[in-house]
Design a protein around this motif. Sequence first.
Motif, PDB file in Angstrom:
ATOM      1  N   PHE B  96       0.655  -1.332   0.009  1.00  0.00           N
ATOM      2  CA  PHE B  96      -0.211  -0.192   0.099  1.00  0.00           C
ATOM      3  C   PHE B  96       1.103   1.248   0.080  1.00  0.00           C
ATOM      4  O   PHE B  96       0.231   2.341   0.188  1.00  0.00           O
ATOM      5  CB  PHE B  96      -1.036  -0.006   1.179  1.00  0.00           C
ATOM      6  CG  PHE B  96      -0.366  -0.159   2.451  1.00  0.00           C
ATOM      7  CD1 PHE B  96      -0.296  -1.701   2.875  1.00  0.00           C
ATOM      8  CD2 PHE B  96       0.084   0.947   3.041  1.00  0.00           C
ATOM      9  CE1 PHE B  96       0.307  -1.675   4.145  1.00  0.00           C
ATOM     10  CE2 PHE B  96       0.937   0.706   4.656  1.00  0.00           C
ATOM     11  CZ  PHE B  96       1.003  -0.689   4.856  1.00  0.00           C
ATOM     12  N   GLN B  97       2.006   1.103  -0.004  1.00  0.00           N
ATOM     13  CA  GLN B  97       2.896   2.573   0.187  1.00  0.00           C
ATOM     14  C   GLN B  97       3.696   2.851  -1.124  1.00  0.00           C
ATOM     15  O   GLN B  97       4.477   3.890  -1.022  1.00  0.00           O
ATOM     16  CB  GLN B  97       3.776   2.426   1.331  1.00  0.00           C
ATOM     17  CG  GLN B  97       2.956   2.687   2.510  1.00  0.00           C
ATOM     18  CD  GLN B  97       3.895   2.821   3.973  1.00  0.00           C
ATOM     19  OE1 GLN B  97       4.642   2.046   4.170  1.00  0.00           O
ATOM     20  NE2 GLN B  97       3.310   3.990   4.585  1.00  0.00           N
ATOM     21  N   ASP B  98       3.847   1.874  -2.102  1.00  0.00           N
ATOM     22  CA  ASP B  98       4.345   2.382  -3.334  1.00  0.00           C
ATOM     23  C   ASP B  98       3.371   3.078  -4.306  1.00  0.00           C
ATOM     24  O   ASP B  98       2.190   3.041  -4.218  1.00  0.00           O
ATOM     25  CB  ASP B  98       4.702   1.184  -4.222  1.00  0.00           C
ATOM     26  CG  ASP B  98       6.145   0.545  -3.513  1.00  0.00           C
ATOM     27  OD1 ASP B  98       6.467   1.091  -2.751  1.00  0.00           O
ATOM     28  OD2 ASP B  98       6.538  -0.275  -4.426  1.00  0.00           O
ATOM     29  N   ASP B  99       3.963   4.086  -5.117  1.00  0.00           N
ATOM     30  CA  ASP B  99       3.053   5.054  -5.912  1.00  0.00           C
ATOM     31  C   ASP B  99       2.371   4.149  -6.911  1.00  0.00           C
ATOM     32  O   ASP B  99       1.127   4.312  -7.150  1.00  0.00           O
ATOM     33  CB  ASP B  99       3.965   5.904  -6.704  1.00  0.00           C
ATOM     34  CG  ASP B  99       4.393   6.817  -5.676  1.00  0.00           C
ATOM     35  OD1 ASP B  99       3.750   7.554  -4.575  1.00  0.00           O
ATOM     36  OD2 ASP B  99       5.456   7.565  -6.041  1.00  0.00           O
ATOM     37  N   TYR B 101       0.378   1.502  -6.429  1.00  0.00           N
ATOM     38  CA  TYR B 101      -0.664   0.967  -5.523  1.00  0.00           C
ATOM     39  C   TYR B 101      -1.726   1.917  -5.300  1.00  0.00           C
ATOM     40  O   TYR B 101      -2.650   1.549  -4.535  1.00  0.00           O
ATOM     41  CB  TYR B 101      -0.129   0.479  -4.131  1.00  0.00           C
ATOM     42  CG  TYR B 101       0.494  -0.828  -4.421  1.00  0.00           C
ATOM     43  CD1 TYR B 101       0.628  -1.698  -5.475  1.00  0.00           C
ATOM     44  CD2 TYR B 101       1.828  -0.934  -3.519  1.00  0.00           C
ATOM     45  CE1 TYR B 101       1.679  -2.698  -5.528  1.00  0.00           C
ATOM     46  CE2 TYR B 101       2.807  -2.245  -3.482  1.00  0.00           C
ATOM     47  CZ  TYR B 101       2.546  -2.953  -4.757  1.00  0.00           C
ATOM     48  OH  TYR B 101       3.461  -3.981  -4.704  1.00  0.00           O
ATOM     49  N   LYS B 102      -1.664   3.214  -6.037  1.00  0.00           N
ATOM     50  CA  LYS B 102      -2.815   4.078  -5.961  1.00  0.00           C
ATOM     51  C   LYS B 102      -4.245   3.635  -6.143  1.00  0.00           C
ATOM     52  O   LYS B 102      -4.926   4.014  -5.331  1.00  0.00           O
ATOM     53  CB  LYS B 102      -2.603   5.225  -6.601  1.00  0.00           C
ATOM     54  CG  LYS B 102      -3.194   6.484  -6.091  1.00  0.00           C
ATOM     55  CD  LYS B 102      -2.995   8.022  -7.015  1.00  0.00           C
ATOM     56  CE  LYS B 102      -3.567   8.062  -8.423  1.00  0.00           C
ATOM     57  NZ  LYS B 102      -2.953   9.322  -9.043  1.00  0.00           N
ATOM     58  N   LEU B 103      -4.342   2.655  -7.018  1.00  0.00           N
ATOM     59  CA  LEU B 103      -5.449   2.013  -7.247  1.00  0.00           C
ATOM     60  C   LEU B 103      -5.686   0.830  -6.943  1.00  0.00           C
ATOM     61  O   LEU B 103      -6.572  -0.214  -7.309  1.00  0.00           O
ATOM     62  CB  LEU B 103      -5.908   2.221  -8.466  1.00  0.00           C
ATOM     63  CG  LEU B 103      -5.971   3.863  -9.252  1.00  0.00           C
ATOM     64  CD1 LEU B 103      -6.298   3.812 -10.664  1.00  0.00           C
ATOM     65  CD2 LEU B 103      -6.801   4.775  -8.394  1.00  0.00           C
ATOM     66  N   PRO B 109      -6.411  -2.839 -11.472  1.00  0.00           N
ATOM     67  CA  PRO B 109      -6.908  -3.262 -12.958  1.00  0.00           C
ATOM     68  C   PRO B 109      -5.672  -3.409 -13.802  1.00  0.00           C
ATOM     69  O   PRO B 109      -5.877  -4.324 -14.845  1.00  0.00           O
ATOM     70  CB  PRO B 109      -7.464  -2.048 -13.265  1.00  0.00           C
ATOM     71  CG  PRO B 109      -7.473  -0.838 -12.420  1.00  0.00           C
ATOM     72  CD  PRO B 109      -6.804  -1.617 -11.122  1.00  0.00           C
ATOM     73  N   PRO B 185      -8.016   2.392   3.909  1.00  0.00           N
ATOM     74  CA  PRO B 185      -7.808   3.724   3.226  1.00  0.00           C
ATOM     75  C   PRO B 185      -8.760   3.810   2.209  1.00  0.00           C
ATOM     76  O   PRO B 185      -8.916   4.979   1.815  1.00  0.00           O
ATOM     77  CB  PRO B 185      -6.255   3.958   2.578  1.00  0.00           C
ATOM     78  CG  PRO B 185      -6.006   2.600   2.579  1.00  0.00           C
ATOM     79  CD  PRO B 185      -6.745   1.577   3.808  1.00  0.00           C
TER      80      PRO B 185
ATOM     81  N   THR D  28      -4.221   9.488   3.219  1.00  0.00           N
ATOM     82  CA  THR D  28      -4.527   8.968   4.347  1.00  0.00           C
ATOM     83  C   THR D  28      -3.086   8.558   5.613  1.00  0.00           C
ATOM     84  O   THR D  28      -2.266   8.915   4.997  1.00  0.00           O
ATOM     85  CB  THR D  28      -5.144   7.201   4.148  1.00  0.00           C
ATOM     86  OG1 THR D  28      -3.960   6.442   3.846  1.00  0.00           O
ATOM     87  CG2 THR D  28      -6.209   7.598   3.337  1.00  0.00           C
ATOM     88  N   PHE D  30      -1.964   6.204   5.834  1.00  0.00           N
ATOM     89  CA  PHE D  30      -1.139   5.086   5.113  1.00  0.00           C
ATOM     90  C   PHE D  30      -0.088   5.373   3.987  1.00  0.00           C
ATOM     91  O   PHE D  30       0.923   4.979   3.910  1.00  0.00           O
ATOM     92  CB  PHE D  30      -2.099   3.912   4.628  1.00  0.00           C
ATOM     93  CG  PHE D  30      -2.791   3.301   5.879  1.00  0.00           C
ATOM     94  CD1 PHE D  30      -2.184   2.250   6.515  1.00  0.00           C
ATOM     95  CD2 PHE D  30      -4.276   3.675   5.800  1.00  0.00           C
ATOM     96  CE1 PHE D  30      -2.987   1.801   7.571  1.00  0.00           C
ATOM     97  CE2 PHE D  30      -4.752   2.985   6.927  1.00  0.00           C
ATOM     98  CZ  PHE D  30      -4.141   2.015   7.807  1.00  0.00           C
ATOM     99  N   LYS D  31      -0.683   6.515   3.284  1.00  0.00           N
ATOM    100  CA  LYS D  31       0.076   6.927   2.200  1.00  0.00           C
ATOM    101  C   LYS D  31      -0.554   8.335   1.697  1.00  0.00           C
ATOM    102  O   LYS D  31      -1.784   8.369   1.561  1.00  0.00           O
ATOM    103  CB  LYS D  31       0.244   5.888   1.181  1.00  0.00           C
ATOM    104  CG  LYS D  31       0.565   6.200  -0.205  1.00  0.00           C
ATOM    105  CD  LYS D  31       2.362   6.595  -0.158  1.00  0.00           C
ATOM    106  CE  LYS D  31       2.736   6.584  -1.730  1.00  0.00           C
ATOM    107  NZ  LYS D  31       4.055   6.746  -1.702  1.00  0.00           N
ATOM    108  N   PHE D  33      -0.322   9.973  -1.780  1.00  0.00           N
ATOM    109  CA  PHE D  33      -0.157   9.840  -3.436  1.00  0.00           C
ATOM    110  C   PHE D  33       0.010  11.114  -3.919  1.00  0.00           C
ATOM    111  O   PHE D  33      -0.763  11.869  -4.101  1.00  0.00           O
ATOM    112  CB  PHE D  33      -1.224   8.965  -4.157  1.00  0.00           C
ATOM    113  CG  PHE D  33      -1.395   7.743  -3.478  1.00  0.00           C
ATOM    114  CD1 PHE D  33      -0.077   6.624  -3.937  1.00  0.00           C
ATOM    115  CD2 PHE D  33      -2.157   7.050  -2.660  1.00  0.00           C
ATOM    116  CE1 PHE D  33      -0.188   5.168  -3.480  1.00  0.00           C
ATOM    117  CE2 PHE D  33      -2.082   5.800  -2.187  1.00  0.00           C
ATOM    118  CZ  PHE D  33      -1.084   4.728  -2.738  1.00  0.00           C
ATOM    119  N   ILE D 291      -6.979  10.353  -4.611  1.00  0.00           N
ATOM    120  CA  ILE D 291      -6.640   9.352  -5.639  1.00  0.00           C
ATOM    121  C   ILE D 291      -7.121   9.788  -7.367  1.00  0.00           C
ATOM    122  O   ILE D 291      -6.779   9.379  -8.214  1.00  0.00           O
ATOM    123  CB  ILE D 291      -7.106   7.992  -5.755  1.00  0.00           C
ATOM    124  CG1 ILE D 291      -8.595   8.129  -5.535  1.00  0.00           C
ATOM    125  CG2 ILE D 291      -6.679   7.322  -4.459  1.00  0.00           C
ATOM    126  CD1 ILE D 291      -9.172   6.558  -5.524  1.00  0.00           C
TER     127      ILE D 291
END
Lengths: 388, 388, 388, 388
Positions: B96-99, B101-103, B109, B185, D28, D30-31, D33, D291
């Motif tokens: 959840f903390q890499d860019d 993983y935004k979606l 998808p 989140p 959040t 958590f992150k 973006f 997001i």
Amino acid sequence: MTDPAAVKAALKTQAVETPSWAYGNSGTRFKVFAQQGVPRDPREKLDDAAKVHEFTGAAPTVALHIPWDKVDDYAALAEHAEERGLKLGAINSNTFQDDDYKLGSICHPDAAVRRKAVDHLLECVDIMDATGSRDLKLWFADGTNYPGQDDVRARQDRLAEGLAEVYERLGDGQRMLLEYKFFEPAFYTTDVPDWGTAYAHCLKLGPKARVVVDTGHHAPGTNIEFIVATLLREGKLGGFDFNSRFYADDDLMVGAADPFQLFRIMYEVVRGGGFGVESDVAFMLDQCHNIEAKIPAIIRSVMNVQEATAKALLVDREALAEAQRSGDVLGANAVLMDAYNTDVRPLLREVREDMGLDPEPLAAYARSGWAEKIAAERVGGQQAGWGA
Amino acid sequence: MTDPAAVKAALKTQAVETPSWAYGNSGTRFKVFAQQGVPRDPREKLDDAAKVHEFTGAAPTVALHIPWDKVDDYAALAEHAEERGLKLGAINSNTFQDDDYKLGSICHPDAAVRRKAVDHLLECVDIMDATGSRDLKLWFADGTNYPGQDDVRARQDRLAEGLAEVYERLGDGQRMLLEYKFFEPAFYTTDVPDWGTAYAHCLKLGPKARVVVDTGHHAPGTNIEFIVATLLREGKLGGFDFNSRFYADDDLMVGAADPFQLFRIMYEVVRGGGFGVESDVAFMLDQCHNIEAKIPAIIRSVMNVQEATAKALLVDREALAEAQRSGDVLGANAVLMDAYNTDVRPLLREVREDMGLDPEPLAAYARSGWAEKIAAERVGGQQAGWGA
Amino acid sequence: MTDPAAVKAALKTQAVETPSWAYGNSGTRFKVFAQQGVPRDPREKLDDAAKVHEFTGAAPTVALHIPWDKVDDYAALAEHAEERGLKLGAINSNTFQDDDYKLGSICHPDAAVRRKAVDHLLECVDIMDATGSRDLKLWFADGTNYPGQDDVRARQDRLAEGLAEVYERLGDGQRMLLEYKFFEPAFYTTDVPDWGTAYAHCLKLGPKARVVVDTGHHAPGTNIEFIVATLLREGKLGGFDFNSRFYADDDLMVGAADPFQLFRIMYEVVRGGGFGVESDVAFMLDQCHNIEAKIPAIIRSVMNVQEATAKALLVDREALAEAQRSGDVLGANAVLMDAYNTDVRPLLREVREDMGLDPEPLAAYARSGWAEKIAAERVGGQQAGWGA
Amino acid sequence: MTDPAAVKAALKTQAVETPSWAYGNSGTRFKVFAQQGVPRDPREKLDDAAKVHEFTGAAPTVALHIPWDKVDDYAALAEHAEERGLKLGAINSNTFQDDDYKLGSICHPDAAVRRKAVDHLLECVDIMDATGSRDLKLWFADGTNYPGQDDVRARQDRLAEGLAEVYERLGDGQRMLLEYKFFEPAFYTTDVPDWGTAYAHCLKLGPKARVVVDTGHHAPGTNIEFIVATLLREGKLGGFDFNSRFYADDDLMVGAADPFQLFRIMYEVVRGGGFGVESDVAFMLDQCHNIEAKIPAIIRSVMNVQEATAKALLVDREALAEAQRSGDVLGANAVLMDAYNTDVRPLLREVREDMGLDPEPLAAYARSGWAEKIAAERVGGQQAGWGA
């Protein structure tokens, strides 16, 4: 399915089952307000249900509740229905109103009470045989009010045992629909409190067992459309008990509290293959019209389901999929909202006119004089209600 | 088990895993308040965890979080732990903390993002091989914020596919613990939002897959002990992430918000066979000490679990069963409350003295000078936190 | 007040008012389960209430509900009470069970219905004059079920007008206690839904108007002790309707669902000067014993309030203030928890023995034979209930 | 106001203030973006806000947040705004991001911290003098995480004292808008948790103090339109912070989660005199675009408010009043729903065309190339965010 003709064709096939008990009096623990013209027996309930179908063209079946709708001759009752263009629908059991059920029914600590409850459920299957009903709908008020009152886990064992016996009794083409409810009338534990519990039991029972989603039976904030999508994916969605709520199990008219939620639910139904002639998902109302006139409220409810369905069918799924694939959050949301923001009432008026119906069911019902007629004629006797 | 000696013996076997990240800084979206003496690397986290175990005797393992606790040499890290009387515990993944993983991660998808996420999970299993950890704990922040943003059902398909690949990679004796969370989140749908979803996936994956109950991850009013009892009955309870909450996922100290609830949960654990040397249910803390001193807060949390467990063990189960069988609502409740109302602190002081510990862990820790020592020594460098 | 003698002295002054209606049958909208020996008239209710006071020494007054407790001669009723060691307490109005009140009472759109409701409230003040009651307790079921049903703001105007007329009628030493409720039986808007609305009305009415906090009448997660502290600070806390809940207005026994919350509430009461002979805050029960035996449940409830109060009195307020001043989060919390974790049952047994009572009220009641006596004698007639 | 011309005229006067911080990054716990092209200073935020106003014609003012928008020369900043067709709006204080504020700001137990917080608020009024802003908007993160942590009531005393000092500093035509919030970042008590608390403080402060309703700051199920109606009736509604939520303070786009609720709120605003040139109620956005692309999300939000307002204005209030007066529950509901179900997008396209705007703001913005321009140009430097 953004082709309006296809949407209209689909809408013409839509059927919403109405429950016999919604035509009777209901209320809260504080007061049941009686209304004029309320039916006094199952036949009068069917007479009212026939009016809903007459003016909407979308309510062809009526769910019965046993023992509230117990009669000597179910074939005659079915004939009474058919003469009015109706069919008898799901059989709903009642294991919460006998004094024996104070501490539960199928989960009761006493085996004799459990026996009585299971026998009642078996009797309901007998009635299904007589009425030709496909679905046995089970809602259990079972639960506890105080920590320690009973053994939570043992109650699950008893539940599983009782359900298995009833499941075995089901005939070909018959189904068991298991309903869950967050709370009420039990206030500490409820024995089937969430979809997970209902799902786990249905899974073990077999393919004839399915979960029923009552839209008012969830914890605050629960995403109901997610549950619907999940149950469809699992092949375990049996049907809906539609109603709406702001707080708890308020049992208001479906679509009255959060029409956007109803649309999202119907979108997942459509997307997941739960709508249309190929699907066996049952769409039923389960509402209480405590202060509003009952027949018009039920007509309005059927219309609300139709409107949400029409919007769901209008979603441009190709555009949606494309926006989703490309990670376009706002674009994907906009596709959905475009359908939701459409005023589908003109489309539904056309659907009704195509079906030979008055485009305005409520106005047509009001003009029909039925409300005045039943108020004048249904005098004396005992009005139907939850206890009758 | 109302024999005090047996209760004491059982309590001496109790183990609560503490999470490495709880020793680092945490906060809300509004602010992370740094504390003095916070660890700057995994070894310093283990040093702090060793203090918790030293004074409680009940926190022998430490959960790691990858990549926050990534090191070059896990054998050396394990040795560092063992020198301090600890073992490395569950491996927790982070998708959840890499860019990217935004979606979403495993439900994203885009297949490339999913690949990256699954690869990370497989890497976590590699680390488990190196550390000798039994459990891979999976929490997915995956979800959507807006209706229509993504296809709810397709995300479940992607989730199932990714989990299956990771499950296949598990070695003998290794387990996958799947955590669910109501929201945050993600603010519209969450891909594993409830125990039912986690259970359905675990069921298909196989016997090594189990559900984790985080006590802060439920809708308002949810009866958590019911879920615990149900998962134990199904053989699918993997463990707990303990914390407490008044509102959402507040991540306060376990037992701080509703100690009676914690007791009821522990009672169902005991009753369902989830406690004791024969059980493989994992008891872990997962808390944020945003404003309170971290090590004492963790000591207090371990003690809170011990107190709730002691009370659960003290329930007179024969008397309870008898009252339940006879339908004595008040009597059964009274048996449970009698245990809850007992002041178990003297008993736990005895347990500690028997184990050669100071009967008052917090006072002993305060006297130890550790807090002053780390505040003085851990100067410079980067304090550990969720992003580090 | 950590001096045990002072705590005991304070506890001996404690009085909890029990409601006449709790001795009668109650239930949910699904079913009212009748119990053996239930009173059939106000005098029999008082007879039962006398037993609660006999065994607890802490329930010296009984609240009446009009018209459920309507009698021809209130002086005779008061004498009946006094012969049993009781006094008559608050008068509770009922504007929710006449057919006229389907759309509200004091807020109804029709002035004639409002007139009827206000007249009923004025009659209640007449009864207060006859019984010597201090408090008129007002709970309004008024609200709406559907958006648009009525004008939210106009209903507030009507409410203000009606309350003002009743307020004017109050004699010296008489008070109006205004209760708020989150929802039920209205399911969209409730006309007095929260403490803010009740407070705003009481503020305009004058010093005789106070807010009543029913512990079951809040949205999920609401911090009730904060409201208590605030109302005490504003001089507007009139009293409590005690009960407990896991979900909605479950009306379970006070302290049964969240004993820690009850303790926190009682702590704010004590800290804010709401407890003791100098305070005029009223402590009342308002519960439904749907499945448990009524008299023992009420005894247990009184005991639960006593235990929470004892713990609240035991808080070491000097140590607490010192920890709070120094920003010691864990230390301050520990001071509070130390009192909560204390087993105060021995202390309360001493209190009872000092007062010449049996130290175990429930056991003493069970031995008294009263339950058997009323089951045998109260045969025939109409059992009391909400509709009677 | 069912005359479309009058509705259109009213809509042309509508103004929604956008917040400078919504153009920066958010996330959040958590992150966060980061997004491309995010502003790096207050001027760039105004540049983006100018685009929202350019394409909607309905966002003429921008709220500032101090210290995030602190500049040396506010006159120059105001001139920068005016050159782009904007005015500076409300000044928002920040007393939650300094290390000193770990245990609170204006309610902190330490007088020195309280002094610092009040000084900051006074500085905000100085800035208002410089910017010509009317409103000081106060949101306090103050609260506690653990029972006992601080004295709930003493914190109210401190709050009252601090607010009084700031109130005294307000000039003619300046107002204090006090925001309440159910929880977060405090997880046990929040010092201004509900409208009642904010109202009680504003009442004592005087006529310049008003309550702000943030639509995401309520307990589950709270009827927000009731609060709006009540505050308007009391003359104490200062304004709105618009956003939407499914769970907690999710800060999604207004109208995204429950568009029917937004409509009901706007209906009460219109009905209570809160809309139009004579009203001083402030309409502001306060959202996080974690997001989704920020500028389009803000344009969409302004449009959502416009659509809800259009529907509210379209309610046939005479027909509604008549149905309400006659107790026609379904009829009254139908009048409201008729307006809600209307597709008002064509009407709003006309409004925009009359104002010389593109009828489709989002498409026009997309064509404008602004997004590409800022992504290309705003490289290097520090993107704005909550911590900057």
